[in-house]
Design a protein around this motif. Structure first.
Motif, PDB file in Angstrom:
ATOM      1  N   THR A  76      55.968  49.237  34.401  1.00  0.00           N
ATOM      2  CA  THR A  76      56.239  50.639  34.076  1.00  0.00           C
ATOM      3  C   THR A  76      56.032  50.828  32.582  1.00  0.00           C
ATOM      4  OG1 THR A  76      57.901  50.762  35.833  1.00  0.00           O
ATOM      5  CG2 THR A  76      57.963  52.475  34.142  1.00  0.00           C
ATOM      6  N   ILE A  77      55.357  51.901  32.211  1.00  0.00           N
ATOM      7  CA  ILE A  77      55.122  52.140  30.786  1.00  0.00           C
ATOM      8  C   ILE A  77      56.464  52.235  30.051  1.00  0.00           C
ATOM      9  CG2 ILE A  77      55.001  54.652  31.025  1.00  0.00           C
ATOM     10  CD1 ILE A  77      52.690  54.395  28.818  1.00  0.00           C
ATOM     11  N   GLN A 122      52.027  45.462  42.286  1.00  0.00           N
ATOM     12  CA  GLN A 122      52.609  45.779  40.983  1.00  0.00           C
ATOM     13  C   GLN A 122      53.144  47.215  40.944  1.00  0.00           C
ATOM     14  OE1 GLN A 122      50.332  44.008  37.461  1.00  0.00           O
ATOM     15  NE2 GLN A 122      48.834  43.799  39.098  1.00  0.00           N
ATOM     16  N   VAL A 123      52.419  48.139  41.581  1.00  0.00           N
ATOM     17  CA  VAL A 123      52.926  49.509  41.670  1.00  0.00           C
ATOM     18  C   VAL A 123      54.232  49.525  42.460  1.00  0.00           C
ATOM     19  CG1 VAL A 123      52.445  51.858  42.441  1.00  0.00           C
ATOM     20  CG2 VAL A 123      50.588  50.450  41.506  1.00  0.00           C
ATOM     21  N   LEU A 124      54.274  48.781  43.551  1.00  0.00           N
ATOM     22  CA  LEU A 124      55.494  48.711  44.357  1.00  0.00           C
ATOM     23  C   LEU A 124      56.658  48.116  43.560  1.00  0.00           C
ATOM     24  CD1 LEU A 124      54.034  47.591  47.783  1.00  0.00           C
ATOM     25  CD2 LEU A 124      55.316  49.694  47.362  1.00  0.00           C
ATOM     26  N   ALA A 145      45.138  58.272  38.745  1.00  0.00           N
ATOM     27  CA  ALA A 145      45.149  58.627  37.322  1.00  0.00           C
ATOM     28  C   ALA A 145      46.441  58.212  36.635  1.00  0.00           C
ATOM     29  CB  ALA A 145      44.925  60.126  37.150  1.00  0.00           C
ATOM     30  N   ASN A 146      47.502  57.996  37.406  1.00  0.00           N
ATOM     31  CA  ASN A 146      48.784  57.580  36.837  1.00  0.00           C
ATOM     32  C   ASN A 146      49.041  56.087  37.009  1.00  0.00           C
ATOM     33  OD1 ASN A 146      49.565  60.026  35.760  1.00  0.00           O
ATOM     34  ND2 ASN A 146      50.641  60.677  37.612  1.00  0.00           N
ATOM     35  N   ILE A 147      48.003  55.353  37.356  1.00  0.00           N
ATOM     36  CA  ILE A 147      48.091  53.889  37.454  1.00  0.00           C
ATOM     37  C   ILE A 147      47.085  53.319  36.463  1.00  0.00           C
ATOM     38  CG2 ILE A 147      47.787  51.888  38.962  1.00  0.00           C
ATOM     39  CD1 ILE A 147      48.509  53.777  41.320  1.00  0.00           C
ATOM     40  N   ARG A 156      44.683  39.261  34.733  1.00  0.00           N
ATOM     41  CA  ARG A 156      43.685  40.301  34.993  1.00  0.00           C
ATOM     42  C   ARG A 156      44.320  41.400  35.835  1.00  0.00           C
ATOM     43  NH1 ARG A 156      39.683  41.127  39.100  1.00  0.00           N
ATOM     44  NH2 ARG A 156      37.900  42.321  38.320  1.00  0.00           N
ATOM     45  N   ASP A 157      43.920  42.628  35.588  1.00  0.00           N
ATOM     46  CA  ASP A 157      44.392  43.783  36.363  1.00  0.00           C
ATOM     47  C   ASP A 157      45.916  43.919  36.310  1.00  0.00           C
ATOM     48  OD1 ASP A 157      41.836  44.542  37.073  1.00  0.00           O
ATOM     49  OD2 ASP A 157      41.885  43.617  39.052  1.00  0.00           O
ATOM     50  N   HIS A 158      46.466  43.866  35.102  1.00  0.00           N
ATOM     51  CA  HIS A 158      47.901  44.133  34.953  1.00  0.00           C
ATOM     52  C   HIS A 158      48.107  45.639  35.014  1.00  0.00           C
ATOM     53  CE1 HIS A 158      52.038  43.389  33.716  1.00  0.00           C
ATOM     54  NE2 HIS A 158      51.917  44.424  32.913  1.00  0.00           N
ATOM     55  N   VAL A 159      49.108  46.062  35.769  1.00  0.00           N
ATOM     56  CA  VAL A 159      49.319  47.482  36.064  1.00  0.00           C
ATOM     57  C   VAL A 159      50.484  48.043  35.267  1.00  0.00           C
ATOM     58  CG1 VAL A 159      50.161  49.049  37.872  1.00  0.00           C
ATOM     59  CG2 VAL A 159      48.278  47.478  38.351  1.00  0.00           C
ATOM     60  N   LYS A 160      50.303  49.279  34.813  1.00  0.00           N
ATOM     61  CA  LYS A 160      51.389  50.081  34.253  1.00  0.00           C
ATOM     62  C   LYS A 160      51.401  51.423  34.984  1.00  0.00           C
ATOM     63  CE  LYS A 160      52.855  47.634  30.563  1.00  0.00           C
ATOM     64  NZ  LYS A 160      54.258  47.334  30.220  1.00  0.00           N
TER      65      LYS A 160
END
Length: 338
Positions: A76-77, A122-124, A145-147, A156-160
């Motif tokens: 999360t940002i 990661q979103v979950l 757009a919010n991911i 690699r592909d770390h999500v915020k």
């Protein structure tokens, strides 16, 4: 010719030196700024002048700050600061360098299912923290757009997960949890109907995002002949059955396809009850898919051609004259230089 941005060069709250605009939306803009005490880059979101006069916009901006500041998960940002400076509402966040998921899908097309699973889990995880926080924070606008996806050292592909600007707390904020709000391609039926939202509302939106990662487009897209998208999307999300993921995505393990289909159920009672349970089920299905693929690879018989070759007598060695002279010459030492 566009007008120069009046915020560039400004110092917010005596410590955030605005360097350049990096994004804009309906209510405000986002800038890269230099934190003058630490010397590091931060992202500063500010309300536009007209939005700053709108009580609803100000309330939404304050809610974003309050909700996001409660969250600490790595996916999360991170919110650093919030306040008002000379009439300007500002929100300071960590500065990210990477790509929004919608840009990646547009450039790279459908993702392999393992990459989609890696991003989805990661979103979950981010939603798990938000939904189970004492404030019970529902995002309400999960969309590509919010991911935000970035590469970090060793990851690699770390999500915020970004933009809690229309998030709602179900515990004691005084904010409503009903109303038509969100992004139409990803809105759950209960949002279209103005019903109460809960964690399963975010899971439906995530199901639309996962389907788009795998298939290259959201599950519901109005026909090209449509003159506008709002009414067709309302009917699709509320009444039409989504495409079956197993039919839309070649090679996806059936269990994972069924998991995506479950997120897209019209009746929220048929969706996973929480982000926690959705993540646990996703991890189990991904492990089973990997084990199944490994078992199939192990059970694959040797190639018939190789067996026949092994049984055949070895051919006689080629005569020396068959070796190309240039190849031999290349292996021989050249004349000595005197």
């Amino acid at each position: 010719m566009s007008q120069p941005d009046t915020f560039t060069g400004r110092i917010i709250a005596g410590k955030y030196a605005i360097k350049e605009r990096i994004g804009a939306g309906g209510m405000g803009a986002v800038y890269r700024a230099l934190h003058q005490q630490t010397g590091g880059d931060v992202a500063v979101k500010v309300l536009h002048g007209t939005a700053a006069l709108d009580d609803h916009a100000v309330k939404r901006f304050q809610l974003e700050a309050q909700n996001a500041a409660q969250l600490r998960h790595a996916n999360t940002i991170r919110v650093i600061d919030f306040g008002i400076d000379e009439g300007v509402f500002y929100l300071v966040m960590e500065h990210l360098v990477g790509h929004a998921l919608n840009d990646l899908i547009a450039r790279q097309g459908p993702f392999p299912w393992r990459r989609a699973v890696h991003i989805t889990r990661q979103v979950l995880a981010s939603l798990w923290e938000a939904h189970e926080h004492p404030r019970i924070i529902i995002h309400r606008d999960i969309k590509p757009a919010n991911i935000f996806v970035l590469d970090q050292a060793g990851t690699r592909d770390h999500v915020k997960v970004l933009d809690f600007g229309i998030a709602r707390s179900l515990a004691g904020t005084g904010a409503g949890t009903q109303g038509f709000i969100g992004t139409p391609y990803y809105m759950a039926p209960e949002l279209w109907k103005g019903e109460l939202v809960d964690a399963r509302t975010d899971l439906y939106a995530l199901g639309c995002v996962v389907f788009e990662m795998l298939a290259g487009a959201p599950p519901f897209v109005p026909p090209p002949s449509a003159t506008e998208v709002l009414l067709p999307l309302l009917g699709m999300h509320c009444h039409d059955a989504p495409p079956r993921t197993v039919d839309a995505v070649a090679g996806i393990p059936p269990g994972l396809a069924a998991w995506v289909d479950r997120l897209l159920k019209k009746d929220r009672a048929e969706r996973p009850p929480s982000a926690r349970e959705a993540l646990e089920e996703l991890d189990r299905l991904a492990r089973e898919a990997d084990l199944g693929a490994a078992a199939r690879e192990h059970a694959r018989p040797p190639r018939v051609a190789l067996q026949q070759d092994a049984a055949a007598p070895a051919p006689p060695p080629a005569p020396a004259a068959a070796v190309a002279p240039t190849e031999v010459a290349a292996l021989e030492p050249g004349p000595a230089v005197t």
